[in-house]
Design an enzyme around this catalytic site. Structure first.
Site, PDB file in Angstrom:
ATOM      1  N   ALA A 103       0.871  -1.169   0.000  1.00 38.65           N
ATOM      2  CA  ALA A 103       0.000   0.000   0.000  1.00 38.65           C
ATOM      3  C   ALA A 103       0.915   1.228   0.000  1.00 38.65           C
ATOM      4  O   ALA A 103       2.124   1.106  -0.147  1.00 38.65           O
ATOM      5  CB  ALA A 103      -0.919  -0.023   1.206  1.00 38.65           C
ATOM      6  N   ASN A 126       1.870   0.395  12.402  1.00 39.38           N
ATOM      7  CA  ASN A 126       1.514   1.004  13.689  1.00 39.38           C
ATOM      8  C   ASN A 126       0.980  -0.058  14.644  1.00 39.38           C
ATOM      9  O   ASN A 126      -0.178  -0.022  15.055  1.00 39.38           O
ATOM     10  CB  ASN A 126       0.465   2.106  13.492  1.00 39.38           C
ATOM     11  CG  ASN A 126       1.093   3.472  13.352  1.00 39.38           C
ATOM     12  OD1 ASN A 126       2.206   3.710  13.827  1.00 39.38           O
ATOM     13  ND2 ASN A 126       0.401   4.371  12.701  1.00 39.38           N
ATOM     14  N   SER A 163       7.546   7.311  11.257  1.00 36.09           N
ATOM     15  CA  SER A 163       6.709   8.505  11.194  1.00 36.09           C
ATOM     16  C   SER A 163       7.147   9.399  10.048  1.00 36.09           C
ATOM     17  O   SER A 163       8.331   9.536   9.765  1.00 36.09           O
ATOM     18  CB  SER A 163       6.785   9.297  12.501  1.00 36.09           C
ATOM     19  OG  SER A 163       6.004  10.472  12.403  1.00 36.09           O
ATOM     20  N   LYS A 202       6.763   5.098  19.327  1.00 37.63           N
ATOM     21  CA  LYS A 202       5.953   5.597  18.214  1.00 37.63           C
ATOM     22  C   LYS A 202       4.529   5.888  18.668  1.00 37.63           C
ATOM     23  O   LYS A 202       3.904   6.870  18.246  1.00 37.63           O
ATOM     24  CB  LYS A 202       5.943   4.574  17.075  1.00 37.63           C
ATOM     25  CG  LYS A 202       5.033   4.937  15.883  1.00 37.63           C
ATOM     26  CD  LYS A 202       5.362   6.315  15.308  1.00 37.63           C
ATOM     27  CE  LYS A 202       4.756   6.549  13.930  1.00 37.63           C
ATOM     28  NZ  LYS A 202       3.344   6.335  13.793  1.00 37.63           N
ATOM     29  N   HIS A 249       4.662   9.133  20.457  1.00 35.95           N
ATOM     30  CA  HIS A 249       4.813  10.158  19.415  1.00 35.95           C
ATOM     31  C   HIS A 249       3.459  10.525  18.835  1.00 35.95           C
ATOM     32  O   HIS A 249       3.107  11.707  18.703  1.00 35.95           O
ATOM     33  CB  HIS A 249       5.738   9.635  18.306  1.00 35.95           C
ATOM     34  CG  HIS A 249       5.682  10.409  17.023  1.00 35.95           C
ATOM     35  ND1 HIS A 249       4.629  10.310  16.127  1.00 35.95           N
ATOM     36  CD2 HIS A 249       6.537  11.308  16.469  1.00 35.95           C
ATOM     37  CE1 HIS A 249       4.850  11.102  15.096  1.00 35.95           C
ATOM     38  NE2 HIS A 249       5.993  11.720  15.284  1.00 35.95           N
ATOM     39  N   ASN A 250       2.653   9.522  18.517  1.00 32.90           N
ATOM     40  CA  ASN A 250       1.341   9.785  17.939  1.00 32.90           C
ATOM     41  C   ASN A 250       0.412  10.453  18.941  1.00 32.90           C
ATOM     42  O   ASN A 250      -0.421  11.283  18.574  1.00 32.90           O
ATOM     43  CB  ASN A 250       0.721   8.482  17.426  1.00 32.90           C
ATOM     44  CG  ASN A 250       1.349   8.020  16.124  1.00 32.90           C
ATOM     45  OD1 ASN A 250       2.451   8.432  15.778  1.00 32.90           O
ATOM     46  ND2 ASN A 250       0.667   7.153  15.410  1.00 32.90           N
ATOM     47  N   GLU A 256       1.271  13.957  18.947  1.00 33.84           N
ATOM     48  CA  GLU A 256       0.728  14.489  17.685  1.00 33.84           C
ATOM     49  C   GLU A 256      -0.753  14.846  17.839  1.00 33.84           C
ATOM     50  O   GLU A 256      -1.196  15.907  17.374  1.00 33.84           O
ATOM     51  CB  GLU A 256       0.922  13.445  16.591  1.00 33.84           C
ATOM     52  CG  GLU A 256       0.410  13.801  15.220  1.00 33.84           C
ATOM     53  CD  GLU A 256       0.562  12.629  14.265  1.00 33.84           C
ATOM     54  OE1 GLU A 256      -0.447  12.250  13.625  1.00 33.84           O
ATOM     55  OE2 GLU A 256       1.679  12.078  14.168  1.00 33.84           O
ATOM     56  N   ARG A 265     -11.687  14.475  19.776  1.00 40.79           N
ATOM     57  CA  ARG A 265     -12.006  13.811  18.500  1.00 40.79           C
ATOM     58  C   ARG A 265     -13.253  12.944  18.656  1.00 40.79           C
ATOM     59  O   ARG A 265     -14.114  12.921  17.764  1.00 40.79           O
ATOM     60  CB  ARG A 265     -10.826  12.953  18.043  1.00 40.79           C
ATOM     61  CG  ARG A 265      -9.632  13.746  17.584  1.00 40.79           C
ATOM     62  CD  ARG A 265      -8.718  12.887  16.741  1.00 40.79           C
ATOM     63  NE  ARG A 265      -7.417  13.518  16.537  1.00 40.79           N
ATOM     64  CZ  ARG A 265      -6.487  13.037  15.731  1.00 40.79           C
ATOM     65  NH1 ARG A 265      -6.692  11.914  15.059  1.00 40.79           N
ATOM     66  NH2 ARG A 265      -5.325  13.656  15.595  1.00 40.79           N
TER      67      ARG A 265
END
Length: 481
Positions: A16, A107, A133, A187, A190-191, A194, A292
């Site tokens: 992908a 992920n 990332s 990670k 990190h997200n 973000e 969200r």
């Protein structure tokens, strides 16, 4: 295209967008890259469209894909996290030999990575859970890469990752994070940062638009100006791009024709869930994740508007320039809190699992390629270099000064938002966290008393050691627990 068996230096299965671009990045850096996808059409398309970029070895079966790799084999898996990853590993592992490496660059949840690493280690296969990332552009041109797994595996795969990673001041944005799930844990955090960063930027935009009446195009200029200063970051840069964009179909500002329901893929939620397990207050990340969720509850939001109106009152800042500067300072202070909380979570995870993660190194590899890359990551790196045992990023001299300079603005912005009915959950919770962190005494004392009253959960005293219980239903005398 090279068809020689055993000729490829690294393989990518799962083509992908991210996998495709990572394979192209590897080929551009001179590697012979074996490529494979569950549907062969995608493999053929990659070679047809980008075969001139390097040397690809295309295979339509998993057996041929593995056979095309030179030992020790390096297989990069780029498929959807969860059961699809387990399914692909289940097909690849029986074809590999001791010393070969599987690197999951999706992920994945770090707990899954720990399980997979343990299972494959028992078969002599190295499993490298790797955070990547930078989105599709980063995968192609140089991402930030966060590999976990064994030090032995990193000796083999590390030079490959370092060669294709982003570089800042000549330093690759890639480092061995730590054993088993450390890479995917970092990670995940990190997200989470973000999520908080984007929510804070969105709240800043919302407040500026409500308080100054400025158009999105005008606010794009504000964010461009901010990006020339201490707030310089990739997210501030693209905020200006999005706000300045005009919808071709309607001629309206693009931001006004986009549905106000933000989606998420789950990494923010994982960050919050893990923080709860570790006992780390990541309030900014949590509020960003909940915001969200709230945005997606369209029917509830509609019902609330019918019952109460939209909540906002007519509002105009008395001095637009001063208000804009207040929002800038509040945004900077709140961003510091978000990063501080994220690094606190890394500290807690490292201690819990024995990973020995170098926090300064994490700031170093996040300076380029990744979504949260920002100017002040250099300051974070410097803070941890100066004091590797730093208890909180907020108390490092540079960041403490940012908070001091911005505190009055921060309070005014949160108060203005509350009075105007403009939701600012990430700004508000970040300020509350700061106030709680520095308070000499918190109301948790009352909570301890309540817990002891209804459940005999005991409490500790300020004047002598030990745990105690008050006989609330009896004579209210105190007894040692």
């Amino acid at each position: 295209m090279d068809t020689t068996r055993g000729s490829a230096q690294v393989g990518v299965t799962g083509l992908a967008v991210m996998g495709r671009n990572l394979a192209r990045n590897l080929a551009r850096h001179g590697y012979r890259v074996a490529v494979h996808n569950r549907t062969a059409e995608r493999t053929r398309a990659l070679v047809a469209e980008h075969g001139t970029e390097g040397r690809f070895v295309a295979s339509e079966s998993m057996a041929d894909f593995v056979a095309s790799l030179a030992p020790p084999r390096i297989v990069i898996v780029m498929v959807k996290a969860g059961p699809p990853t387990d399914e692909v590993i289940g097909r690849i592992a029986p074809l590999l030999e001791a010393g070969d490496i599987i690197a999951d660059c999706g992920n994945a949840h770090y707990a899954d990575t720990r399980r997979r690493e343990r299972e494959l280690r028992g078969r002599g296969i190295h499993f490298v859970g790797t955070g990547v990332s930078g989105g599709e552009e980063g995968a192609l041109r140089g991402p930030s890469i966060m590999p976990g797994g064994s030090a032995q595996a990193y000796q083999v795969i590390g030079p490959v990752f370092e060669s294709i990673a982003a570089r800042v001041d000549g330093t690759p944005c890639c480092v061995h994070v730590g054993p088993d799930g450390a890479g995917h844990f970092v990670k995940m955090v990190h997200n989470g940062i973000e999520y908080a960063d984007m929510q804070l930027i969105a709240e800043a935009y919302d407040l500026l638009r409500a308080g100054t009446g400025a158009s999105p195009a005008r606010l794009a200029e504000v964010f461009r100006a901010w990006n020339d200063g201490e707030l310089e970051s990739f997210l501030i840069e693209i905020t200006a791009d999005v706000l300045g964009h005009v919808d071709a179909a309607t001629g309206r500002p693009f931001v006004d024709i986009v549905l106000d329901q933000a989606e998420q893929k789950g990494t923010g939620r994982w960050t919050v869930q893990t923080a709860l397990d570790l006992g780390v207050p990541v309030t900014g990340i949590a509020e960003a994740t909940f915001a969200r969720s709230l945005s997606g509850h369209a029917s509830q939001r509609a019902a609330a508007r019918r019952a109460f109106g939209d909540g906002a009152r007519p509002w105009a800042a008395a001095d637009r320039d001063s208000f804009t500067e207040d929002v800038r300072r509040a945004l900077q202070a709140s961003k510091v809190v978000a990063y501080a909380q994220g690094f606190d979570q890394i500290t807690a995870g490292s201690a819990e699992y024995g990973w020995d993660i170098d926090r300064g190194a994490m700031a170093t590899i996040w300076r380029g390629g990744c979504i949260i890359r920002a100017r002040f990551l250099d300051r974070i790196r410097e803070a941890y270099q100066a004091d590797p045992a730093l208890p909180s990023l907020l108390v490092a001299p540079y960041f403490a000064e940012v908070i001091r300079r911005g505190l009055a603005s921060w309070r005014r912005v949160v108060a203005d938002a509350a009075m105007a009915g403009v939701p600012a959950p990430a700004f508000s919770s970040s300020l509350a966290y700061f106030d709680g962190l520095r308070a000499s005494r918190l109301p948790a004392a009352l909570i301890q008393g309540l817990r002891d009253d209804f459940g005999a959960h005991t409490y500790r005293r300020v004047d002598r050691p030990g745990a105690f219980h008050t006989l609330w239903a009896g004579d209210r005398s105190e007894v040692p627990a």
